[in-house]
Design an enzyme around this catalytic site. Structure first.
Site, PDB file in Angstrom:
ATOM      1  N   ALA A 159       3.742  -3.289   8.556  1.00 22.43           N
ATOM      2  CA  ALA A 159       4.351  -3.846   7.352  1.00 22.43           C
ATOM      3  C   ALA A 159       5.742  -3.284   7.127  1.00 22.43           C
ATOM      4  CB  ALA A 159       3.455  -3.546   6.144  1.00 22.43           C
ATOM      5  N   VAL A 224       5.799   4.782  22.018  1.00 22.87           N
ATOM      6  CA  VAL A 224       6.770   5.867  22.035  1.00 22.87           C
ATOM      7  C   VAL A 224       6.079   7.144  22.490  1.00 22.87           C
ATOM      8  CG1 VAL A 224       8.218   7.344  20.567  1.00 22.87           C
ATOM      9  CG2 VAL A 224       8.246   4.862  20.260  1.00 22.87           C
ATOM     10  N   CYS A 307      -3.794   3.868   1.022  1.00 27.22           N
ATOM     11  CA  CYS A 307      -4.482   3.184  -0.064  1.00 27.22           C
ATOM     12  C   CYS A 307      -5.636   4.017  -0.607  1.00 27.22           C
ATOM     13  CB  CYS A 307      -4.988   1.815   0.368  1.00 27.22           C
ATOM     14  SG  CYS A 307      -5.528   0.818  -1.048  1.00 27.22           S
ATOM     15  N   ASP A 444       3.762   4.769   5.659  1.00 18.23           N
ATOM     16  CA  ASP A 444       2.753   5.826   5.581  1.00 18.23           C
ATOM     17  C   ASP A 444       3.155   7.121   6.271  1.00 18.23           C
ATOM     18  OD1 ASP A 444       1.201   3.955   4.284  1.00 18.23           O
ATOM     19  OD2 ASP A 444      -0.061   3.507   6.013  1.00 18.23           O
ATOM     20  N   LYS A 452       0.447   5.844  -0.342  1.00 11.98           N
ATOM     21  CA  LYS A 452       0.678   5.189   0.942  1.00 11.98           C
ATOM     22  C   LYS A 452       0.030   3.807   0.910  1.00 11.98           C
ATOM     23  CE  LYS A 452       0.931   9.582   3.473  1.00 11.98           C
ATOM     24  NZ  LYS A 452       2.371   9.551   3.745  1.00 11.98           N
ATOM     25  N   THR A 453       0.791   2.822   0.440  1.00 12.89           N
ATOM     26  CA  THR A 453       0.282   1.458   0.292  1.00 12.89           C
ATOM     27  C   THR A 453       1.297   0.458   0.831  1.00 12.89           C
ATOM     28  OG1 THR A 453       1.246   1.085  -1.906  1.00 12.89           O
ATOM     29  CG2 THR A 453      -0.913   2.165  -1.824  1.00 12.89           C
ATOM     30  N   CYS A 487      -1.808  -0.114  -6.389  1.00 13.91           N
ATOM     31  CA  CYS A 487      -3.179  -0.087  -5.882  1.00 13.91           C
ATOM     32  C   CYS A 487      -4.015  -1.044  -6.727  1.00 13.91           C
ATOM     33  CB  CYS A 487      -3.742   1.327  -5.951  1.00 13.91           C
ATOM     34  SG  CYS A 487      -5.374   1.481  -5.194  1.00 13.91           S
TER      35      CYS A 487
END
Length: 557
Positions: A159, A224, A307, A444, A452-453, A487
């Site tokens: 995302a 990576v 989340c 994140d 962290k969303t 959230c």
């Protein structure tokens, strides 16, 4: 003599003396390797002295001298051969131990992952950044020539990565941008809660990566291996070298399923499930829809996790289904949370507690899942209440929804970009790296203290894009991130408590309370989650359309 363990078979240390050999033997070492040429230092004993002392004690020795700063491929081969020939465990020494650690790293390059090698040497206090390309190249010296070069390289096609690529292109279309990600499929992960609740089909949450890469952006389908920020280079698997003028790091985080003993072998069967995996979310719904009685456990590990509301979202949707089916009275719902509160922002807790009461769920705080036996239907939790000894408890279950422990990806954790906890170290306002000023991070993987969303990444992408473009144009980056995260807590099918907040738990509602009061369960928030946010994600966020998220800028003084 300061001995540092690299692996179960090798430890390294700075220069030793003949008097040290007795202690070395007493510690259980069976062989000694010297990687320091005789005569390198005025205070240095010659190898013959060490060898004579070792022979008296029955220790094997090898003299493999390496000139400081000139570790050749042949040196690494010789070290690996010696390690295979002499009795273990082995103690290797040089002036500081660095040459020994380097030789081990290169000798193991064909058998261990780069991240595992870097983690082992880093934990022993040795930085292998100078030879990371050689490690990635199977221990052999590669060419320093870059295989490709771009204005901007983005690590991660989730995302955050796709959104920031689109936002950059919308601001400065002539930027030459590459996204590095090995995945074929891009997932709308916020939808997996709804899959586990029987609302969405799993297929609704997946699209091919190729269909989402913005027009004009290169896609490097690779993983990576390491970073060389001092040379503006990213090392890919196979030792391909990608150079950049500016770098954006957003590969997400790692779901560490192996940290719970026995979990990996039982996932997806024996009543063990998780909405944190695409292929398991449908199994959650299968279990919930088929359960008529028994005990259902829902777990949440220590923070940080992506989340933070997702573990209890699964509980609420399950409880709502069982209530509507008339079987809730036969089901014992238990929520085991490694933390000490139901939700980190107190304004939302009263509404959530009403649903905990409605579903007659038992809250077990400071309970961290550490082991599971699927066939036996047993789980073990370490209970670590404040000021009390840790106690391990056993709990039977018929169904268990597990939220796995989470950490930064290995290749990030061992890189020069990481803080001491392993997350990318950024300024929390500009999202620029604290040390390397041509590097930014979002999503994140970075260490800002926000939720962290996906909603947070949606807000961060234009801020990073704005600041990066300003830097390209010679201006001072001025866009500010206020820690926004959202959230949507699915407390029942048809209603959501829409938690929106920033740094320090400050409430940051997107709508006036007369339209949508996020501290209360509302039908409007459910419609937002079910019908509006998915198309916003696919058709706006990932295409650089920044609806309702215009970056806030530092005002001129």
């Amino acid at each position: 003599m300061h001995i540092k363990s690299i692996s179960s078979s090798l430890s390294v240390c700075p220069q030793i003396t003949a008097q040290d050999v007795q202690k070395i033997a007493d510690l259980g070492f069976r062989s000694i390797i010297c990687n320091r040429p005789d005569g390198e230092g005025a205070d240095q004993p010659v190898f013959d002295e060490i060898e004579a002392a070792a022979k008296k004690l029955g220790l094997e020795t090898r003299y493999l001298p390496v000139i400081s700063g000139k570790v050749s491929d042949e040196d690494a081969d010789a070290f690996g051969k010696a390690m295979n020939e002499i009795p273990r465990p082995v103690l290797a020494y040089c002036r500081t131990g660095t040459r020994c650690a380097t030789l081990w790293s290169l000798s193991q390059a064909e058998t261990l992952a780069v991240s595992d090698i870097l983690a082992a040497t880093k934990s022993a206090g040795y930085d292998m950044a100078g030879v990371v390309r050689r490690i990635a190249n199977g221990g052999k010296t590669p060419t320093d020539r870059a295989d490709a070069s771009y204005d901007v390289v983005i690590v991660g096609g989730g995302a955050a990565g796709i959104a920031v690529a689109a936002s950059l292109k919308s601001r400065k279309s002539d930027l030459d941008i590459a996204v590095i990600d090995p995945a074929d499929i891009h997932y709308y992960q916020p939808g997996w809660t709804m899959v586990g609740g029987g609302v969405f089909k799993a297929s609704q949450t997946a699209k091919t990566m190729g269909s989402l890469i913005p027009r004009g952006v290169h896609w490097l389908k690779s993983a990576v291996a390491a970073f060389e920020p001092q040379d503006n280079a990213v090392i890919l698997d196979g030792c391909r070298v990608v150079k950049y003028d500016r770098l954006v790091v957003c590969p997400g985080l790692k779901l560490d399923w192996h940290k719970v003993e026995g979990l990996v072998s039982t996932l997806g069967k024996h009543g063990v499930t998780s909405n944190y995996r695409y292929d398991l979310a449908p199994y959650t719904w299968e279990l919930v829809s088929g359960m008529k009685e028994g005990r259902a456990l829902f777990t949440q590990p220590p923070m940080p996790i992506k989340c933070a509301g997702a573990p209890q979202k699964a509980l609420y949707l399950s409880g709502d289904y069982w209530r509507k089916q008339g079987v809730l009275k036969n089901i014992d719902i238990q929520f085991h949370n490694a933390g000490g509160v139901l939700f980190g922002v107190k304004e939302y807790v009263p509404a959530l507690e009403k649903y905990i009461d409605l579903y007659d769920a038992n809250l077990n705080f400071f309970n961290n899942l550490v082991a599971i036996d699927g066939p036996a239907k047993k789980a073990w939790f370490d209970v670590a209440k404040p000021d009390t000894p840790v106690e391990r408890v056993e709990v039977d279950f018929d169904m268990i929804h597990v939220c796995p422990p989470q950490s930064a990806p290995d290749f990030i954790r061992v890189s020069p970009l990481a803080d001491t906890a392993g997350w990318v170290d950024v300024d929390h306002i500009t999202l620029r790296h604290k040390t390397y000023t041509n590097i930014w991070s979002l999503g994140d993987v970075m260490n800002a203290p926000n939720a962290k969303t996906a909603a947070a990444a949606r807000m961060q992408a234009p801020i990073v894009a704005e600041n990066l473009v300003a830097d390209v144009e010679g201006k001072t980056p001025s866009a500010q991130y206020n820690g926004y995260g959202s959230c949507p807590l699915t407390v029942e099918r048809g209603k959501i408590v829409l938690a929106e907040f920033g740094y320090g738990g400050t409430l940051l509602p997107s709508f006036p309370t007369w339209l949508l009061d996020g501290t209360k369960p509302t039908r409007a928030a459910w419609i937002l989650k079910e019908q509006i946010l998915p198309p916003v994600y696919w058709w706006a966020m990932l295409r650089g359309k920044e609806w309702m998220i215009k970056p806030e800028k530092v005002s001129a003084s």
